[in-house]
Design a protein around this motif. Structure first.
Motif, PDB file in Angstrom:
ATOM      1  N   LEU A 158       2.059  15.864  -1.276  1.00 40.09           N
ATOM      2  CA  LEU A 158       1.989  14.860  -1.308  1.00 40.09           C
ATOM      3  C   LEU A 158       3.258  14.978  -0.454  1.00 40.09           C
ATOM      4  O   LEU A 158       4.530  14.075  -0.228  1.00 40.09           O
ATOM      5  CB  LEU A 158       2.591  14.949  -2.432  1.00 40.09           C
ATOM      6  N   ASP A 159       2.603  14.769   1.230  1.00 39.19           N
ATOM      7  CA  ASP A 159       3.216  14.882   2.328  1.00 39.19           C
ATOM      8  C   ASP A 159       3.683  13.071   2.752  1.00 39.19           C
ATOM      9  O   ASP A 159       2.283  12.453   2.176  1.00 39.19           O
ATOM     10  CB  ASP A 159       3.247  15.729   3.528  1.00 39.19           C
ATOM     11  N   PRO A 160       4.549  13.134   3.701  1.00 38.40           N
ATOM     12  CA  PRO A 160       4.971  11.832   3.901  1.00 38.40           C
ATOM     13  C   PRO A 160       3.516  11.275   5.179  1.00 38.40           C
ATOM     14  O   PRO A 160       3.325  12.663   5.482  1.00 38.40           O
ATOM     15  CB  PRO A 160       5.977  11.203   4.492  1.00 38.40           C
ATOM     16  N   LEU A 161       2.876  10.079   5.109  1.00 38.77           N
ATOM     17  CA  LEU A 161       1.610  10.397   6.107  1.00 38.77           C
ATOM     18  C   LEU A 161       2.326   9.733   7.245  1.00 38.77           C
ATOM     19  O   LEU A 161       3.197   9.056   7.103  1.00 38.77           O
ATOM     20  CB  LEU A 161       0.615   8.933   5.273  1.00 38.77           C
ATOM     21  N   ASP A 162       1.102  10.259   8.060  1.00 36.84           N
ATOM     22  CA  ASP A 162       1.691  10.070   9.484  1.00 36.84           C
ATOM     23  C   ASP A 162       1.520   8.852   9.830  1.00 36.84           C
ATOM     24  O   ASP A 162       0.192   8.570  10.540  1.00 36.84           O
ATOM     25  CB  ASP A 162       1.563  11.210  10.038  1.00 36.84           C
ATOM     26  N   GLU A 163       2.431   7.923   9.695  1.00 41.78           N
ATOM     27  CA  GLU A 163       1.864   6.714   9.204  1.00 41.78           C
ATOM     28  C   GLU A 163       1.097   6.280  10.937  1.00 41.78           C
ATOM     29  O   GLU A 163       0.281   5.239  11.148  1.00 41.78           O
ATOM     30  CB  GLU A 163       2.627   5.667   8.620  1.00 41.78           C
ATOM     31  N   ALA A 178      -4.371   9.667   2.986  1.00 37.45           N
ATOM     32  CA  ALA A 178      -4.939   8.799   1.785  1.00 37.45           C
ATOM     33  C   ALA A 178      -3.883   7.442   1.431  1.00 37.45           C
ATOM     34  O   ALA A 178      -2.047   7.591   1.779  1.00 37.45           O
ATOM     35  CB  ALA A 178      -4.885   9.137   0.675  1.00 37.45           C
ATOM     36  N   THR A 179      -4.391   5.966   1.382  1.00 34.04           N
ATOM     37  CA  THR A 179      -3.625   4.740   1.314  1.00 34.04           C
ATOM     38  C   THR A 179      -3.871   4.726   0.125  1.00 34.04           C
ATOM     39  O   THR A 179      -4.825   5.153  -1.003  1.00 34.04           O
ATOM     40  CB  THR A 179      -4.061   3.954   2.123  1.00 34.04           C
ATOM     41  N   TYR A 180      -2.772   4.208  -1.217  1.00 27.61           N
ATOM     42  CA  TYR A 180      -3.155   3.368  -2.837  1.00 27.61           C
ATOM     43  C   TYR A 180      -2.660   2.029  -2.903  1.00 27.61           C
ATOM     44  O   TYR A 180      -2.076   2.000  -2.079  1.00 27.61           O
ATOM     45  CB  TYR A 180      -2.315   4.592  -3.640  1.00 27.61           C
ATOM     46  N   LEU A 181      -3.624   1.409  -3.015  1.00 21.61           N
ATOM     47  CA  LEU A 181      -3.625   0.052  -3.625  1.00 21.61           C
ATOM     48  C   LEU A 181      -3.849  -0.583  -5.208  1.00 21.61           C
ATOM     49  O   LEU A 181      -5.127   0.810  -5.717  1.00 21.61           O
ATOM     50  CB  LEU A 181      -4.630  -0.785  -2.789  1.00 21.61           C
ATOM     51  N   THR A 182      -3.742  -1.453  -5.315  1.00 23.42           N
ATOM     52  CA  THR A 182      -3.795  -1.752  -7.473  1.00 23.42           C
ATOM     53  C   THR A 182      -4.088  -3.289  -7.567  1.00 23.42           C
ATOM     54  O   THR A 182      -4.364  -3.826  -6.481  1.00 23.42           O
ATOM     55  CB  THR A 182      -2.275  -1.814  -7.741  1.00 23.42           C
ATOM     56  N   ASP A 183      -5.585  -2.621  -7.611  1.00 24.22           N
ATOM     57  CA  ASP A 183      -5.991  -4.048  -7.905  1.00 24.22           C
ATOM     58  C   ASP A 183      -5.566  -5.109  -9.223  1.00 24.22           C
ATOM     59  O   ASP A 183      -4.918  -4.116 -10.344  1.00 24.22           O
ATOM     60  CB  ASP A 183      -7.820  -3.266  -8.127  1.00 24.22           C
ATOM     61  N   PRO A 184      -6.157  -6.223  -9.326  1.00 24.13           N
ATOM     62  CA  PRO A 184      -5.993  -6.904 -10.314  1.00 24.13           C
ATOM     63  C   PRO A 184      -6.185  -6.492 -11.707  1.00 24.13           C
ATOM     64  O   PRO A 184      -5.015  -7.566 -12.298  1.00 24.13           O
ATOM     65  CB  PRO A 184      -7.000  -8.439  -9.715  1.00 24.13           C
ATOM     66  N   VAL A 226       0.969  -1.606   0.051  1.00 28.13           N
ATOM     67  CA  VAL A 226       0.015   0.452   0.117  1.00 28.13           C
ATOM     68  C   VAL A 226       0.785   1.630  -0.362  1.00 28.13           C
ATOM     69  O   VAL A 226       1.708   1.642   0.829  1.00 28.13           O
ATOM     70  CB  VAL A 226      -1.152   0.059   1.325  1.00 28.13           C
ATOM     71  N   GLY A 227       0.694   1.887  -1.217  1.00 24.70           N
ATOM     72  CA  GLY A 227       1.160   4.154  -0.430  1.00 24.70           C
ATOM     73  C   GLY A 227       0.177   4.062  -0.303  1.00 24.70           C
ATOM     74  O   GLY A 227      -0.823   4.053   0.464  1.00 24.70           O
ATOM     75  N   SER A 228       0.971   6.018   0.106  1.00 25.72           N
ATOM     76  CA  SER A 228       0.117   6.530   1.182  1.00 25.72           C
ATOM     77  C   SER A 228       1.107   8.165   1.046  1.00 25.72           C
ATOM     78  O   SER A 228       2.076   8.182   0.209  1.00 25.72           O
ATOM     79  CB  SER A 228       0.817   6.121   2.815  1.00 25.72           C
ATOM     80  N   SER A 229      -0.073   9.207   1.258  1.00 26.57           N
ATOM     81  CA  SER A 229       0.567  10.208   1.820  1.00 26.57           C
ATOM     82  C   SER A 229      -0.280  10.945   2.376  1.00 26.57           C
ATOM     83  O   SER A 229      -1.227  10.619   2.732  1.00 26.57           O
ATOM     84  CB  SER A 229       0.574  10.598  -0.574  1.00 26.57           C
ATOM     85  N   ASP A 230       0.088  11.989   2.625  1.00 24.40           N
ATOM     86  CA  ASP A 230      -0.816  13.263   3.173  1.00 24.40           C
ATOM     87  C   ASP A 230      -1.115  14.276   2.147  1.00 24.40           C
ATOM     88  O   ASP A 230       0.090  15.083   1.614  1.00 24.40           O
ATOM     89  CB  ASP A 230      -0.143  14.054   4.436  1.00 24.40           C
TER      90      ASP A 230
END
Length: 315
Positions: free
Chosen positions: A171-176, A137-143, A127-131
Motif C-alpha cells: 500500500l505504497d504511495p502512487l508515483d503519480e 491503482a486509482t480509486y473513485l466512488t460512484d453516486p 481520486v485516491g491512489s496506491s502502488d
C-alpha cells in the motif's frame, strides 16, 4: 521478521500460491458485473463522463422489469457492467454493508492509466491512489457509494513473491508524476480497447468461511494471505481475481432495499470445467441454482456468481 523476497518468475507455477484439491483452470475471465443503482441517469453520467464507459444498450422500465443499461468499451460488444435501476435504493455507507467493496477496471497500459488520471483531474473529481507492488491503482466512488478501482498491472516479471510462494502486495504511495508522464500528450478518449474487469473485492463476514467457498469448493488459489483481515485469491497465478476481507465484519448483508451487487460472472474455458466447479460447490452444501444463463452459486453472504462457459463441450 524479515521475509526473503524473490522474483515471481523465479518460482515454478505450482509454487505460486496455495492450491486447493481441485483448482480452477489457469485461464478464466471475469464477465459482467451486475449492479442495482438508485438512478440510472445519475449513474450513466458518472460511468460515461468520468470513467469512460460506452453505452452499449439501454432499456426502459416495463411492468415487472427494471430499466437497464449495459456498459463496455466503444467499438466492442462485451458488457463489463450492467446497471439495473431501483428507484429509492439506499446508498452504501462506507464499510456499512457486506457484499461488494469495489470492482476493478483493468487498463492495458501505464500510459492509459496516465491518460485517465489527467482526465479525472481535469474534471475535478476526487481520486485516491496506491502502488500495490504488482499494480498501480486509482480509486473513485460512484453516486451510490460503490468504489471503482481503475488500475494497470506491472509485468509479472516485476512482481515479487516470498519463499513460500505468497505474492507480495503493498500500500505504497502512487508515483503519480511517473504515471502522468507515461501518458505523454495523449488525451483520454474513454476506456481503451483491451480494458477488462480485472478483479472484484468483497466485504465478507469470515475469512475461514470465505476460504471454504472460494478456495476449497470453487477452486481459486490463495495468492496472498498475510494481509490483515484479508485473503486474495486468483487463478493462473494472477495476483487476485477476488479480494475477500473482514474489514466490515459485523455490518449487515446488503438487502433488496440497498444499492448492491446483484451478481458477478466467472467464465471458464468450457462446459466441463464450469459444471465441475458447480458440482464442487453443490457437494460442499452451497446453493447452486440452474438458470438459462448457467449455474448461479451463492456464498454465505448472499453474493451470487454466475458460472459461464466460453465454449460448449463436445457431445
Amino acid at each position: 521478521m524479515n521475509t526473503t523476497l524473490l522474483s515471481y518468475s523465479s518460482l515454478p507455477a505450482e509454487r505460486i500460491g496455495v492450491h486447493p484439491p481441485m483448482e480452477l483452470p489457469s485461464v478464466i475471465r471475469l464477465g459482467t458485473v451486475h449492479l442495482a443503482v438508485a438512478s440510472l441517469a445519475r449513474s450513466l453520467e458518472f460511468y460515461q463522463r468520468v470513467l469512460g464507459f460506452a453505452l452499449l444498450s439501454q432499456s426502459t422500465a416495463v411492468e415487472g422489469q427494471a430499466a437497464v443499461a449495459e456498459l463496455g468499451v466503444a467499438g466492442t460488444s462485451q458488457v463489463l457492467v450492467r446497471l439495473s435501476e431501483q428507484p429509492g435504493a439506499n446508498p452504501i455507507p462506507r464499510r456499512g454493508r457486506l457484499g461488494i467493496y469495489h470492482l476493478a477496471v483493468l487498463l492495458p497500459s501505464r500510459a492509459d492509466l496516465g491518460c485517465f488520471l489527467k482526465h479525472v483531474h481535469s474534471l475535478g473529481v476526487y481520486v485516491g491512489s496506491s502502488d500495490h507492488n504488482y499494480s498501480e491503482a486509482t480509486y473513485l466512488t460512484d453516486p451510490d457509494g460503490f468504489t471503482i478501482e481503475v488500475y494497470r498491472d506491472r509485468p509479472r516479471s516485476e512482481w515479487q513473491v516470498s519463499e513460500e510462494g505468497e505474492i507480495q502486495s503493498a500500500l505504497d504511495p502512487l508515483d503519480e508524476a511517473g504515471v502522468l508522464q507515461a501518458a505523454g500528450k495523449t488525451h483520454w478518449q474513454g476506456l481503451p480497447v483491451g480494458t477488462t474487469i480485472g478483479h472484484l473485492h468483497f466485504y465478507i463476514g469470515s475469512l475461514a468461511e470465505a476460504a471454504a467457498f472460494y478456495h476449497t469448493a470453487l477452486g481459486f488459489d490463495i495468492e496472498t494471505w498475510s494481509l490483515s483481515g484479508a485473503l486474495f485469491v486468483g487463478a493462473g497465478g494472477y495476483h487476485h481475481h477476488l479480494g475477500l476481507n473482514v474489514w466490515a465484519a459485523g455490518s449487515p448483508v446488503a438487502t433488496e432495499a440497498d444499492a448492491r451487487l446483484l451478481c458477478w460472472e466467472l467464465w471458464l474455458p468450457d462446459a466441463d470445467s464450469r459444471d465441475a466447479a458447480a458440482a464442487r460447490l453443490q457437494a460442499a452444501g452451497y446453493a447452486v441454482d440452474s438458470t438459462p444463463e448457467g449455474p448461479i452459486a451463492t456464498d454465505p453472504w448472499g453474493i451470487r456468481v454466475l458460472l459461464g462457459a466460453e465454449t460448449s463441450s463436445p457431445q
